[in-house]
Design a protein around this motif. Structure first.
Motif, PDB file in Angstrom:
ATOM      1  N   THR A  93      -7.037  -3.449   3.871  1.00  8.73           N
ATOM      2  CA  THR A  93      -5.882  -3.196   4.728  1.00  8.73           C
ATOM      3  C   THR A  93      -5.707  -1.694   4.964  1.00  8.73           C
ATOM      4  OG1 THR A  93      -4.455  -3.243   2.767  1.00  8.73           O
ATOM      5  CG2 THR A  93      -4.626  -5.253   4.060  1.00  8.73           C
ATOM      6  N   PRO A  94      -5.417  -1.303   6.207  1.00  7.43           N
ATOM      7  CA  PRO A  94      -5.122   0.101   6.479  1.00  7.43           C
ATOM      8  C   PRO A  94      -3.702   0.441   6.040  1.00  7.43           C
ATOM      9  CG  PRO A  94      -4.910  -1.175   8.494  1.00  7.43           C
ATOM     10  CD  PRO A  94      -5.368  -2.124   7.422  1.00  7.43           C
ATOM     11  N   GLU A  95      -3.370   1.707   6.175  1.00  2.77           N
ATOM     12  CA  GLU A  95      -2.032   2.157   5.816  1.00  2.77           C
ATOM     13  C   GLU A  95      -1.004   1.661   6.827  1.00  2.77           C
ATOM     14  OE1 GLU A  95      -0.157   6.395   6.434  1.00  2.77           O
ATOM     15  OE2 GLU A  95      -1.317   6.392   4.565  1.00  2.77           O
ATOM     16  N   GLY A  96       0.125   1.162   6.330  1.00  4.56           N
ATOM     17  CA  GLY A  96       1.252   0.827   7.194  1.00  4.56           C
ATOM     18  C   GLY A  96       0.931  -0.250   8.209  1.00  4.56           C
ATOM     19  N   GLY A 151       0.801  -1.209   0.000  1.00  4.38           N
ATOM     20  CA  GLY A 151       0.000   0.000   0.000  1.00  4.38           C
ATOM     21  C   GLY A 151       0.841   1.271   0.000  1.00  4.38           C
ATOM     22  N   ASP A 152       0.280   2.328  -0.565  1.00  5.10           N
ATOM     23  CA  ASP A 152       0.918   3.641  -0.494  1.00  5.10           C
ATOM     24  C   ASP A 152       0.879   4.149   0.943  1.00  5.10           C
ATOM     25  OD1 ASP A 152       1.205   3.554  -3.246  1.00  5.10           O
ATOM     26  OD2 ASP A 152      -0.644   4.665  -3.619  1.00  5.10           O
ATOM     27  N   LEU A 153       1.879   4.910   1.319  1.00  6.76           N
ATOM     28  CA  LEU A 153       1.947   5.538   2.641  1.00  6.76           C
ATOM     29  C   LEU A 153       1.838   7.046   2.481  1.00  6.76           C
ATOM     30  CD1 LEU A 153       4.944   3.520   4.168  1.00  6.76           C
ATOM     31  CD2 LEU A 153       2.492   3.072   4.451  1.00  6.76           C
ATOM     32  N   GLY A 154       1.261   7.693   3.494  1.00 11.40           N
ATOM     33  CA  GLY A 154       1.192   9.150   3.467  1.00 11.40           C
ATOM     34  C   GLY A 154       0.032   9.685   2.653  1.00 11.40           C
ATOM     35  N   ILE A 155      -1.097   8.975   2.643  1.00 13.69           N
ATOM     36  CA  ILE A 155      -2.321   9.448   2.002  1.00 13.69           C
ATOM     37  C   ILE A 155      -3.257   9.974   3.088  1.00 13.69           C
ATOM     38  CG2 ILE A 155      -4.314   8.834   0.591  1.00 13.69           C
ATOM     39  CD1 ILE A 155      -1.841   8.665  -1.010  1.00 13.69           C
ATOM     40  N   SER A 156      -3.812  11.158   2.893  1.00 18.51           N
ATOM     41  CA  SER A 156      -4.694  11.757   3.895  1.00 18.51           C
ATOM     42  C   SER A 156      -6.077  11.133   3.831  1.00 18.51           C
ATOM     43  CB  SER A 156      -4.804  13.263   3.667  1.00 18.51           C
ATOM     44  OG  SER A 156      -5.553  13.531   2.483  1.00 18.51           O
ATOM     45  N   ARG A 157      -6.916  11.478   4.796  1.00 20.17           N
ATOM     46  CA  ARG A 157      -8.285  10.959   4.841  1.00 20.17           C
ATOM     47  C   ARG A 157      -9.065  11.351   3.593  1.00 20.17           C
ATOM     48  NH1 ARG A 157     -10.321   8.904   9.499  1.00 20.17           N
ATOM     49  NH2 ARG A 157     -12.442   9.414   8.825  1.00 20.17           N
ATOM     50  N   THR A 158      -8.720  12.477   2.996  1.00 25.63           N
ATOM     51  CA  THR A 158      -9.417  12.934   1.794  1.00 25.63           C
ATOM     52  C   THR A 158      -8.893  12.282   0.527  1.00 25.63           C
ATOM     53  OG1 THR A 158      -7.901  14.812   1.565  1.00 25.63           O
ATOM     54  CG2 THR A 158      -9.906  15.151   2.873  1.00 25.63           C
TER      55      THR A 158
END
Length: 557
Positions: free
Chosen positions: A545-548, A161-168
């Protein structure tokens, strides 16, 4: 904003999930490569912050898997399983009393003689160290979020997964693109209701010839007992109260290591009453007169929950597809009457590794591993699951009293004559289709927790060391919020607020909302049990899956 291309790495084998199955596959591949003089590159990706962080089980472990994978494991001074089962007891509980059932009534396959009590989380940590010692690369904290395919539809690996994506959904300043991990074969060992495994089953129709899967929810606590209440190697199981006859499930209490008690409760997720709460049933269970005394002078030190695959023999999907395979709980290898699955998980990892190694040595890649698919039913896994295949369907159809009696008779017939009175029974409806509307049931009222023996969910989640980055896209995705209100709330009374063992879901009164109530998702509480993905009556919640490395961080569970 267009995202940059992912960087990639190539391996012979990529394994998703550092559980017993995934690590067994990795270890076996490296053992074979050393034995045959073949160089193999093997990588394991794990969504937990460290190996074992998301692993939870009872656990009484049948050592057949470890004996096959690492025959000298008992001689390792650092081995995680040191407490052998010394006494095995089964109780049937009524509201105020109960009876201990003699072991002579149970088929030999249910005996725990020769098994070990311990922490599956610690066992997996130990297996992870063994794998790394053999040269396996393990990347904890990197959830596999996407399956990679080539132009022919063959699985070619996964992307983290990408990291550092905001809620928006916008990249933050700390944005990091995920990696592509490409492989000749990819092994999926995500555990129950894996987010990628779901997509593979749908894409390749892997369940076309099998029954639908069934599930239970296991809620567990870890206690440190008073010395006078501790009996090393004591294994107890119960059925009956507090669940009603038509709602299946039961408990375990295992004494192990330094005065530790693993205590938990499994509720089968085909229950009908939408006001039933598996978490609250577990809390009630601890107050039973035959149970509560063990907690005198004890301290609760751990908590967790996870879904369990319960479909068994007839619900195992096709395990292979072009470029990969399913292992462990992703495949559904739990033996429900034995309350065990880690032994079969390890054995499945070994069998998958054997098929992969033979394919790679033969110069193949990206095809179906037919040797694995064709072999498991005649292997120790199949011989473990087939004799108990009708226990769950009979329990579901006839309730605890009659169903367990018939299931026991069927197990005896399988043990004695290798024959069944019933053939192979189907499971009926999927679990999400079993709830009755709120208007058709008598609501259940649970007592308030006392904070000493019984507890609330938030204090329990605190003990699971659960944490998620707050500013990230939601990993609990509601497909149609309108349907959630008109059906899940208005028809079924909001069962999500009760089936979730972590207090993730709430229906909150809100004057600003058009209907006066708002569906609130407290995603930071999520312990990754995936019950919402299973039990929502409309299949309207999708767990991804959530981030990180977010989620629980279990110790000794």
């Amino acid at each position: 904003m267009a995202l940059p291309e992912r960087e990639g790495m190539d391996f012979d084998v990529v394994i998703v999930g550092a559980g017993p199955a995934g690590l067994a596959a990795a270890i076996r591949l490296k053992q074979l490569s050393a034995e045959k003089g073949e160089e193999l590159s093997v990588v394991v990706v794990e969504k937990g912050g460290e190996v074992g962080a998301h692993i939870l089980s009872g656990a009484v472990v049948d050592p057949i898997g470890l004996d096959t994978l690492l025959p000298e494991w008992r001689d390792d001074p650092d081995r995680p399983l040191k407490t052998a089962v010394e006494r095995d007891e089964f109780l049937f509980l009524t509201k105020n009393s109960g009876v201990s059932l003699p072991n002579v009534f149970f088929p030999k396959l249910l005996s725990n003689h020769g098994n070990f009590v311990g922490s599956l989380s610690n066992t997996v940590k130990w297996l992870g160290a063994k794998a790394e010692g053999l040269g396996v690369e393990i990347y904890p904290g990197f959830p596999a979020s996407e399956v990679l395919y080539d132009e022919r539809g063959t699985v070619t690996g996964i992307a983290t997964g990408d990291l550092g994506i905001s809620r928006t959904g916008e990249p933050r300043d700390d944005f990091t693109r995920g990696m592509e991990l490409r492989a000749k074969y990819t092994v999926f060992g995500e555990g129950a209701r894996g987010s990628l495994t779901k997509t593979l089953i749908d894409k390749f129709g892997l369940n076309r010839s099998s029954d639908h899967q069934k599930y239970g929810l296991g809620v567990k606590e870890l206690w440190q007992l008073s010395p006078d209440k501790f009996e090393p190697g004591l294994v107890q199981h119960t059925m009956g109260w507090p669940l009603p006859n038509k709602a299946g499930g039961g408990s375990w209490l295992y004494h192990f290591d330094d005065r530790l008690l693993s205590v938990g409760f499994v509720t089968h997720l085909n229950y009908e009453n939408p006001t039933l709460s598996p978490f609250e049933e577990f809390q009630r269970f601890k107050t039973h007169p035959m149970i509560r005394d063990v907690f005198e002078g004890a301290k609760r030190i751990g908590y967790g929950a996870r879904a369990i695959m319960e479909g068994g023999w007839q619900s195992v999907p096709k395990l292979v597809f072009p470029g990969g395979c399913l292992v462990g709980d992703s495949a559904g290898f739990v033996n429900v009457p034995r309350i065990k699955g880690s032994h079969n998980a390890i054995l499945s990892g070994i069998q998958a590794a054997d098929a992969i190694f033979d394919a790679l040595v033969a110069g193949r890649q990206g095809d179906e591993l037919t040797a694995y698919e064709e072999g498991w039913r005649d292997s120790p896994i199949g011989r473990d699951l087939k004799p108990v295949r009708n226990v769950k369907p009979l329990w579901s159809k006839y309730g605890t009293l009659v169903g367990i009696g018939l299931g026991g008779l069927d197990m005896w017939m399988n043990s004695i004559a290798n024959a069944s009175l019933f053939g192979t029974l189907g499971h009926g409806r999927p679990d999400h289709a079993c709830l009755k509307p709120l208007a058709e049931v008598k609501p259940i009222t649970y007592p308030k927790p006392d904070g000493k023996l019984t507890f609330d969910r938030l204090s329990s989640v605190y003990l699971s060391n659960t944490n998620h980055e707050e500013d990230q896209p939601p990993h609990l995705k509601v497909k149609d919020m309108g349907l959630q209100k008109t059906s899940e709330h208005d028809v079924y009374g909001g069962p999500s607020s009760r089936y979730c063992p972590a207090g993730v879901y709430e229906w909150v009164e809100d004057a600003a909302a058009s209907d006066g109530v708002r569906f609130q998702i407290n995603a930071q509480n999520c312990v990754h049990c995936k019950t919402c993905d299973i039990k929502d009556p409309n299949q309207n919640i999708n767990w991804v899956t959530p981030e990180g490395p977010g989620g629980p961080n279990y110790t000794n569970l």
